[in-house]
Motif scaffolding. Sequence first.
Motif, PDB file in Angstrom:
ATOM      1  N   SER A   1       0.827  -1.208   0.000  1.00 53.55           N
ATOM      2  CA  SER A   1       0.000   0.000   0.000  1.00 53.55           C
ATOM      3  C   SER A   1       0.863   1.260   0.000  1.00 53.55           C
ATOM      4  O   SER A   1       0.536   2.252  -0.661  1.00 53.55           O
ATOM      5  N   ILE A   2       1.985   1.225   0.727  1.00 50.64           N
ATOM      6  CA  ILE A   2       2.886   2.386   0.782  1.00 50.64           C
ATOM      7  C   ILE A   2       3.521   2.626  -0.578  1.00 50.64           C
ATOM      8  O   ILE A   2       3.651   3.770  -1.039  1.00 50.64           O
TER       9      ILE A   2
ATOM     10  N   ILE B   1      -2.243   3.798  -3.700  1.00 49.23           N
ATOM     11  CA  ILE B   1      -3.577   3.707  -4.295  1.00 49.23           C
ATOM     12  C   ILE B   1      -4.587   3.542  -3.161  1.00 49.23           C
ATOM     13  O   ILE B   1      -4.421   2.682  -2.288  1.00 49.23           O
ATOM     14  N   GLU B   2      -5.613   4.354  -3.166  1.00 44.44           N
ATOM     15  CA  GLU B   2      -6.565   4.407  -2.057  1.00 44.44           C
ATOM     16  C   GLU B   2      -7.185   3.048  -1.757  1.00 44.44           C
ATOM     17  O   GLU B   2      -7.285   2.649  -0.594  1.00 44.44           O
ATOM     18  N   ASP B   3      -7.613   2.324  -2.789  1.00 46.30           N
ATOM     19  CA  ASP B   3      -8.274   1.035  -2.566  1.00 46.30           C
ATOM     20  C   ASP B   3      -7.332   0.037  -1.897  1.00 46.30           C
ATOM     21  O   ASP B   3      -7.745  -0.716  -0.997  1.00 46.30           O
ATOM     22  N   ILE B   4      -6.080   0.016  -2.327  1.00 42.17           N
ATOM     23  CA  ILE B   4      -5.105  -0.916  -1.750  1.00 42.17           C
ATOM     24  C   ILE B   4      -4.786  -0.527  -0.309  1.00 42.17           C
ATOM     25  O   ILE B   4      -4.698  -1.378   0.578  1.00 42.17           O
TER      26      ILE B   4
ATOM     27  N   GLU C   1      -5.297  -1.591   5.510  1.00 45.83           N
ATOM     28  CA  GLU C   1      -5.629  -1.129   6.866  1.00 45.83           C
ATOM     29  C   GLU C   1      -6.754  -1.961   7.473  1.00 45.83           C
ATOM     30  O   GLU C   1      -6.707  -2.320   8.664  1.00 45.83           O
ATOM     31  N   VAL C   2      -7.771  -2.276   6.658  1.00 48.71           N
ATOM     32  CA  VAL C   2      -8.881  -3.104   7.154  1.00 48.71           C
ATOM     33  C   VAL C   2      -8.382  -4.503   7.509  1.00 48.71           C
ATOM     34  O   VAL C   2      -8.762  -5.079   8.540  1.00 48.71           O
ATOM     35  N   PHE C   3      -7.512  -5.046   6.666  1.00 53.01           N
ATOM     36  CA  PHE C   3      -6.975  -6.397   6.887  1.00 53.01           C
ATOM     37  C   PHE C   3      -6.169  -6.432   8.187  1.00 53.01           C
ATOM     38  O   PHE C   3      -6.323  -7.360   8.990  1.00 53.01           O
TER      39      PHE C   3
ATOM     40  N   ILE D   1     -11.809  13.421 -13.010  1.00 56.70           N
ATOM     41  CA  ILE D   1     -12.784  13.187 -11.945  1.00 56.70           C
ATOM     42  C   ILE D   1     -12.236  12.146 -10.984  1.00 56.70           C
ATOM     43  O   ILE D   1     -11.906  11.024 -11.393  1.00 56.70           O
ATOM     44  N   GLU D   2     -12.133  12.508  -9.710  1.00 55.98           N
ATOM     45  CA  GLU D   2     -11.677  11.576  -8.695  1.00 55.98           C
ATOM     46  C   GLU D   2     -12.874  10.915  -8.030  1.00 55.98           C
ATOM     47  O   GLU D   2     -13.865  11.564  -7.733  1.00 55.98           O
ATOM     48  N   ILE D   3     -12.747   9.621  -7.799  1.00 55.81           N
ATOM     49  CA  ILE D   3     -13.831   8.867  -7.164  1.00 55.81           C
ATOM     50  C   ILE D   3     -13.339   8.311  -5.830  1.00 55.81           C
ATOM     51  O   ILE D   3     -12.328   7.643  -5.793  1.00 55.81           O
TER      52      ILE D   3
END
Length: 247
Positions: A133-134, A138-141, A146-148, A245-247
Motif C-alpha cells: 500500500s505504501i 492507491i486508495e483502494d489498496i 488497513e482493514v486487513f 474526476i476523482e472517485i
Amino acid sequence: MIEDYNVYVYSKKEWIKLFLQGGAIGFCIGILFYSSIIGAILLGSYGFIFVQNKKKQKIEERKWILNLQFKDGLSSVSAALNAGYSVENAFHQAVMDLKLMYPADAFIVQEFEGMVRQIKMNMTVEEVLMDFSIRSKIEDITNFAEVFVTAKRTGGDIVKIIRRTCKTIGDKVEVKREILTMITGKKFETSIMCLIPFCIILYLRLFSAGFLEPLYNNTFGAVFMTIVLILYYFVYKLAHKIMKIEI
C-alpha cells in the motif's frame, strides 16, 4: 516489483522520443505564432514540459491498471479462502490464477509473486500488504491493507472482510470505468476545441496573410502573441483538470 508507483523512470530511447515530439510541437507553434526561427527554437523547449506531463500521465495510467488488476487479485484470494486455504496459501494460489489472466510481467502478478516470496521469508501478511500500500499509494489498496491489519488484530472474519472489500472495490472500479466512458466523447471535443485557435491562425496565414502581418516582426505583436499563448495554456490546463474526476 516497483519501489514507488508515483515515480516513473524513462528509458533513454523513450525520453528522447517524447522530447522530440514535444519539441516539434513547440517549434511549430513558435513558427505559427511568431513567424520567427528564434521564437520557434525557444518554444522548442516545450519538449521538457511535454516529457514531464507525459510522465504524470504514465504514472496515472499505471496506477489505474494496477487498481483494476488488484480487484482481480482480491477475487482470486477470496476464492482461495472460500476453498479452505489459509491466508498465506491463498496468495500463492492467487498467483497461479492471475497468471492465467495476465502475462507474467503484469504489475499484479509481479506484486503477488513478491508478496509470496516475502511471506516465505517469514514476513507477516499484514507487513507485506502495508508495504504494498505504501509503494502503490492507491486508495483502494491502502484501505484494504488497513482493514486487513485491523481485522487480524481484532480477530475479525478475514474471509468475509475480503469478500466484502472485493465487492466494494469492484463497484467503485465499475463506476469509474463508466464515468471514463461517458467523458471520453467530451475529452475528444475538448481536444478539437484546443486545436481550433491554431487552425484559425494557420488558415489566416495561408489565405489572408496580410490580416495578421501587423502581429509579426515587431515588439507589440510578440508581446500580444505571448499573452495569447499564456492564456491558451492556462485554459488548456483548466479544461483537462475539469475532465479529471476523482472517485
